[in-house]
Design an enzyme around this catalytic site. Sequence first.
Site, PDB file in Angstrom:
ATOM      1  N   GLY A  14      29.571  35.521  41.686  1.00  0.00           N
ATOM      2  CA  GLY A  14      28.155  35.877  41.558  1.00  0.00           C
ATOM      3  C   GLY A  14      27.833  37.336  41.798  1.00  0.00           C
ATOM      4  CB  SER A  15      29.784  40.487  41.833  1.00  0.00           C
ATOM      5  OG  SER A  15      30.321  40.553  40.540  1.00  0.00           O
ATOM      6  CG  ASN A  16      27.962  40.704  36.776  1.00  0.00           C
ATOM      7  OD1 ASN A  16      27.703  41.861  36.434  1.00  0.00           O
ATOM      8  ND2 ASN A  16      29.200  40.221  36.773  1.00  0.00           N
ATOM      9  CG  MET A  94      33.713  30.613  33.918  1.00  0.00           C
ATOM     10  SD  MET A  94      33.655  31.980  32.742  1.00  0.00           S
ATOM     11  CE  MET A  94      34.837  33.082  33.420  1.00  0.00           C
ATOM     12  NE  ARG A  95      31.524  23.159  33.542  1.00  0.00           N
ATOM     13  CZ  ARG A  95      32.446  22.198  33.503  1.00  0.00           C
ATOM     14  NH1 ARG A  95      32.612  21.481  32.403  1.00  0.00           N
ATOM     15  NH2 ARG A  95      33.197  21.929  34.542  1.00  0.00           N
ATOM     16  CG  ASN A 111      27.953  35.168  28.231  1.00  0.00           C
ATOM     17  OD1 ASN A 111      27.976  34.937  29.434  1.00  0.00           O
ATOM     18  ND2 ASN A 111      29.069  35.265  27.518  1.00  0.00           N
ATOM     19  CG  HIS A 113      33.067  38.366  26.922  1.00  0.00           C
ATOM     20  ND1 HIS A 113      33.583  37.157  27.325  1.00  0.00           N
ATOM     21  CD2 HIS A 113      34.079  39.042  26.331  1.00  0.00           C
ATOM     22  CE1 HIS A 113      34.866  37.098  26.985  1.00  0.00           C
ATOM     23  NE2 HIS A 113      35.187  38.228  26.381  1.00  0.00           N
TER      24      HIS A 113
HETATM   25  C1  GAR Z   1      32.278  38.629  34.955  1.00  0.00           C
HETATM   26  O1  GAR Z   1      33.282  39.588  34.879  1.00  0.00           O
HETATM   27  C2  GAR Z   1      31.865  38.182  33.572  1.00  0.00           C
HETATM   28  O2  GAR Z   1      31.958  39.185  32.628  1.00  0.00           O
HETATM   29  C3  GAR Z   1      32.837  37.063  33.315  1.00  0.00           C
HETATM   30  O3  GAR Z   1      32.951  36.405  34.535  1.00  0.00           O
HETATM   31  C4  GAR Z   1      32.804  37.342  35.588  1.00  0.00           C
HETATM   32  C5  GAR Z   1      31.832  36.759  36.613  1.00  0.00           C
HETATM   33  O4  GAR Z   1      31.820  37.537  37.774  1.00  0.00           O
HETATM   34  N1  GAR Z   1      32.353  36.208  32.276  1.00  0.00           N
HETATM   35  C6  GAR Z   1      33.119  35.698  31.309  1.00  0.00           C
HETATM   36  O5  GAR Z   1      34.318  35.879  31.234  1.00  0.00           O
HETATM   37  C7  GAR Z   1      32.368  34.844  30.301  1.00  0.00           C
HETATM   38  N2  GAR Z   1      33.165  34.599  29.137  1.00  0.00           N
HETATM   39  P1  GAR Z   1      30.709  37.322  38.878  1.00  0.00           P
HETATM   40  O6  GAR Z   1      30.678  35.848  39.227  1.00  0.00           O
HETATM   41  O7  GAR Z   1      31.178  38.162  40.039  1.00  0.00           O
HETATM   42  O8  GAR Z   1      29.394  37.815  38.314  1.00  0.00           O
END
Ligand code: GAR
Length: 192
Positions: A14-16, A94-95, A111, A113
């Site tokens: 969940g850093s984003n 991730m779904r 989203n 990516h």
């Molecule tokens: C992020 O790097 C995002 O780009 C990736 O998951 C990570 C989540 O990090 N998403 C994907 O790969 C989607 N296809 P977070 O939980 O620290 O935000």
Amino acid sequence: MSRLALGILGSGKGSNCRAILEQIRAGKLAADARLIISDVFAAGILDIAREFGVPNVYLPPGRFRTRLEPQVEMELVRMLQGAGVELVVLAGFMRVLKEQILAAFPRRIINLHPSLLPKFPGMEAWAQALAAGEKVTGCTVHYVDAGIDSGEIIAQREVPIAPGDTPEILHARIQIAERELYPEVIGRFCGG
Ligand code: GAR
């Protein structure tokens, strides 16, 4: 000015999501996080929701590995609509989302990516870029459609790949760019 109602979905740390909530708290993003939902019970994103006092839900995904059970997706739509969500923000969710939610939020699901799409869709995109011998990769924000990381691109940011990078080091560098890009793009949806 009215604030944009966000619903944030994630499966991981969940850093984003944290970056978005910090921008809101700092008054830099005219948005409200109405609801944070995870398909993973112990996901860090749910702890972050609690830390910031945002309503949060663990949504048991059902028996499929890559998508939600149809009635679970219906329940997800109901929750998002019930919370008055205007923009659905996928932050490490991730779904794959299917027709019910796509129809309920047309061009209102975005989203993030970790590659310069259309290059390297799917899992561990940073490791794919490294294995392909790329010198530059990055991150992309795009609208979600029924495919895998295939929707219309909204914005991208480049990230250099350095000699000796490991997948972990490269992913961390991409995530720094992600945490700047995602709130900035969400800001474009705020205020009309
Ligand atoms: C992020 O790097 C995002 O780009 C990736 O998951 C990570 C989540 O990090 N998403 C994907 O790969 C989607 N296809 P977070 O939980 O620290 O935000």
